[in-house]
Motif scaffolding. Structure first.
Motif, PDB file in Angstrom:
ATOM      1  N   PHE A  91      24.801  34.612  32.764  1.00 28.22           N
ATOM      2  CA  PHE A  91      23.552  35.373  32.764  1.00 28.22           C
ATOM      3  C   PHE A  91      23.056  35.507  31.327  1.00 28.22           C
ATOM      4  N   MET A  94      22.696  39.026  29.467  1.00 24.78           N
ATOM      5  CA  MET A  94      23.838  39.923  29.334  1.00 24.78           C
ATOM      6  C   MET A  94      24.772  39.389  28.258  1.00 24.78           C
ATOM      7  N   PHE A 102      30.772  41.663  35.322  1.00 22.78           N
ATOM      8  CA  PHE A 102      29.788  41.722  36.405  1.00 22.78           C
ATOM      9  C   PHE A 102      30.438  41.799  37.791  1.00 22.78           C
ATOM     10  N   GLY A 103      31.340  40.860  38.045  1.00 20.06           N
ATOM     11  CA  GLY A 103      31.970  40.806  39.366  1.00 20.06           C
ATOM     12  C   GLY A 103      32.797  42.049  39.668  1.00 20.06           C
ATOM     13  N   ARG A 106      30.542  44.922  40.606  1.00 22.76           N
ATOM     14  CA  ARG A 106      30.009  44.771  41.962  1.00 22.76           C
ATOM     15  C   ARG A 106      31.066  45.135  43.005  1.00 22.76           C
ATOM     16  N   ARG A 107      32.340  44.982  42.629  1.00 19.84           N
ATOM     17  CA  ARG A 107      33.407  45.329  43.568  1.00 19.84           C
ATOM     18  C   ARG A 107      33.753  46.807  43.481  1.00 19.84           C
ATOM     19  N   ARG A 150      34.794  34.783  33.656  1.00 22.16           N
ATOM     20  CA  ARG A 150      33.974  35.559  34.578  1.00 22.16           C
ATOM     21  C   ARG A 150      34.429  35.348  36.023  1.00 22.16           C
ATOM     22  N   ALA A 151      34.795  34.103  36.334  1.00 24.30           N
ATOM     23  CA  ALA A 151      35.216  33.797  37.694  1.00 24.30           C
ATOM     24  C   ALA A 151      36.635  34.303  37.973  1.00 24.30           C
ATOM     25  N   PRO A 154      37.631  38.977  38.631  1.00 26.83           N
ATOM     26  CA  PRO A 154      37.824  39.775  39.851  1.00 26.83           C
ATOM     27  C   PRO A 154      39.085  39.403  40.624  1.00 26.83           C
TER      28      PRO A 154
END
Lengths: 357, 268
Positions: A91, A94, A102-103, A106-107, A150-151, A154
């Motif tokens: 993004f 950001m 981010f992830g 969201r969780r 990032r991946a 989470p």
């Protein structure tokens, strides 16, 4: 349940776009904790399959199960898998830290916990000092690592990677391969890695699924794929090979009796489904040993050579006109054969393999 | 192939000068004479700010002030509504894939650009009378929203086309609901386009005379209709001052819109 529990079970998946079929009933089991590669030329359906697992595409038929649970009804944001995109898709508005967190946010993680975890993962990819930067200020290799962080942050059950190295230059790509493999081992997460680069696939994967035209051609370890290809497509796509048209006398118990061009007979392993009649024999160039004329099972004339440093590649022609490539080690003692020299070629036992088609 | 140097064509200079004169000479004259000390609109009587002072404190000042307040209120409100509608339309056009009536919808959004303004003006007036809607500020406001939509839509849609959908996919891959993906990722990336669209819509609304004049109702004026009203009673130099002020506002907003649009583009 056997010793490998299954992370992703792809069962007879068909994907159609209007009248075009991208996947023709593809099946495979991706095991817990393994580095699994989908390998094939562009348009073979490997990225489509990845997008089906991520949830960006619906499957037309068949099912995909994640640890036994059918994920068809789940939209992408409810699937416990994360993706490293080919173009990274960081993004741009950001910071690196915000991207990685981010992830988690969201969780439902608290901002403090999410930032803490994001910093941990950034440390894992050695980007701790770049947390406050914006993605636009990073090099391609650094962006790639942010995308990975990032991946991973989470804690996905399965990590999907869509040609993540293709945007990097060669030197960097080779370094990142090792890193990526290390991270996979450390995290113990199943990686599903999409690539068209066979070298990448061979060096990193625990197992590879070779795909072409929407079909799975072969699934196996890099060694199985390279040394025991089932058909012409796999033999030709993975590494270099010589494909000879041969007469097959008989096939039994996985061994075939073959007449080579020039009349010599050879008994060699046969792929499942190989039949008598005319067939194709795959011989890897490095598994052939040049010998004096008259010796060996094939006779060929040297047409040209390519000097590769560690190796010398001989371009040769058999008496019946078929081309043949032979790789010999650049040993100080052996000279380079002159053009026009006739050499015998010894095919090592087990070096040749009769293909299914 | 090398680019052709246009300046080598015969008459290039003459045509250029002619165009510039036709387009800008009237504006220059108005701007210069707004600083005229004389009460004549054609004879130069020395430099002065007196007509600007007249706009704010002279006998016509209350009329112009009321009109200006109306104009800015309507422009801000109509541009805001039009931008919101245009943003929603741009999302549907660029992200919803193919749907029935997509081409028709696009044509509908851009219709105000193609229908002659006088037709829109007459039709709007007839429509408001037919449904028994009392003409006044509200009718101006509604009419302005309608014709501002395509102007807001163009930069917003252009901006959206330049944002690949991988960002929203990445967001959803990271457990964002479709609404969160829009609010946290797509919307911030669209901001330059949205601002640009808002400013364009604002200036189009501020500037409109024809439609406003038809639907405004008795006693309600915006700046353009107030200026027109004054001119009918003879052109006084204060009209030039107020026109120059309006020109200044327009230039500032259009430039801002352009700069924001461009800054967004280069960041991509």
């Amino acid at each position: 349940m056997n010793q490998h529990s299954i992370a992703v079970d792809v069962d007879k998946v068909v994907k159609r776009y209007g009248s075009v079929t991208a996947l023709h009933g593809v099946s495979m089991d991706i095991r817990e904790g393994e580095f699994f590669t989908l390998l094939g030329p562009s348009g073979c359906g490997k990225t489509t399959l990845l997008r089906c697992i991520a949830g960006f595409e619906d499957v037309s038929e068949g099912s995909i199960r994640l640890h036994g649970e059918d994920i068809a009804p789940l939209p992408p944001h409810k699937r416990p898998v994360n993706t490293v995109f080919q173009q990274y898709a960081l993004f741009p508005h950001m910071t690196v830290l915000e991207n990685v967190a981010f992830g988690l946010l969201r969780r439902g993680w608290s901002a403090m916990d999410a930032n803490g975890r994001a910093r941990e993962v950034l440390a894992l990819v050695q980007l701790s000092d770049f947390a406050r930067r914006s993605p636009g200020q990073l090099s391609g290799g650094q962006q790639q690592r942010v995308a990975l962080a990032r991946a991973l942050a989470p804690g996905p059950q399965v990590l999907l990677l869509d040609e993540p190295l293709s945007a990097l230059d060669l030197k960097l790509r080779q370094a990142v391969r090792v890193e990526l493999k290390q991270i996979q081992r450390e995290t113990g997460i199943a990686f599903v890695f999409v690539t068209h680069d066979q070298e990448e696939a061979l060096t990193m994967s625990d197992r590879i699924a070779v795909m072409s035209a929407g079909h799975v051609q072969q699934i196996g370890t890099p060694r199985e794929i390279y040394e025991a290809p089932v058909n012409r497509f796999v033999a030709d796509f993975i590494g270099e090979t010589n494909l000879l048209e041969v007469e097959v006398g008989s096939v039994s118990d996985g061994m075939a009796d073959i007449a080579l061009p020039g009349g010599a007979r050879l008994t060699c392993p046969a792929a499942d489904g190989a039949q008598r009649g005319t067939g194709h024999l795959s011989i890897r160039p490095e598994r052939i040993t040049p010998a004096p004329a008259g010796a060996g099972s094939l006779q060929a004339t040297v047409e040209d050579h390519v000097y590769l440093g560690t190796d010398i590649q001989l371009h040769m022609r058999l008496s019946d006109g078929e081309a043949m490539v032979v790789r010999m080690q650049n040993a100080a003692a052996a000279g380079i054969p002159e053009r026009g020299t006739v050499l015998g070629l010894e095919v090592e036992a087990g070096a040749a393999r009769l293909l299914a088609d | 192939m090398a680019t052709t140097d246009l300046r080598r064509f015969t008459g290039f200079r003459a045509i250029t000068i002619l165009c510039l004169v036709v387009l800008y000479a009237p504006l220059v004259i108005v701007a210069v004479y707004s600083f005229n000390d004389s009460t004549s609109i054609t004879r130069w009587g020395g430099f002065s700010f007196k007509w600007y002072a007249d706009v704010f404190t002279g006998p016509d000042a209350p009329k112009f002030r009321a009109a200006a307040i109306n104009s800015f209120t309507i422009a801000i409100g109509a541009a805001t509504c039009a931008t919101a509608i245009a943003t929603a339309a741009a999302v549907a056009m660029n992200r919803a894939g193919r749907f029935r009536g997509k081409t028709a919808s696009l044509a509908l959004i851009n219709l105000p650009l193609m229908v002659p303004e006088i037709v829109t003006a007459v039709a709007s007036l007839i429509f408001f009378i037919t449904i028994g809607f009392k003409t006044g500020l509200m009718t101006i406001f509604i009419a302005h929203i309608v014709f501002c939509i395509p102007f807001a839509y163009l930069p917003i849609s252009a901006r959206m086309q330049s944002i690949p959908d991988m960002y929203e996919q990445a967001a959803m891959d990271l457990y964002a609901t479709p609404w969160e993906a829009f609010r946290l990722v797509l919307l911030p990336l669209m901001v330059p386009g949205i601002l640009s669209g808002f400013l364009l819509a604002f200036i189009i609304s501020l500037d409109d005379f024809l439609i406003t004049n038809f639907v405004k109702g008795a006693g309600v004026e915006t700046l353009p209709t107030a200026i027109f009203g004054s001119v009918k009673q003879g052109i006084k130099p204060n009209i030039m001052a107020i026109s120059t002020l309006l020109l200044g506002v327009s230039v500032v907003f259009v430039t801002l819109s352009w700069i924001i649009g461009r800054a967004g583009q280069s960041k991509q």
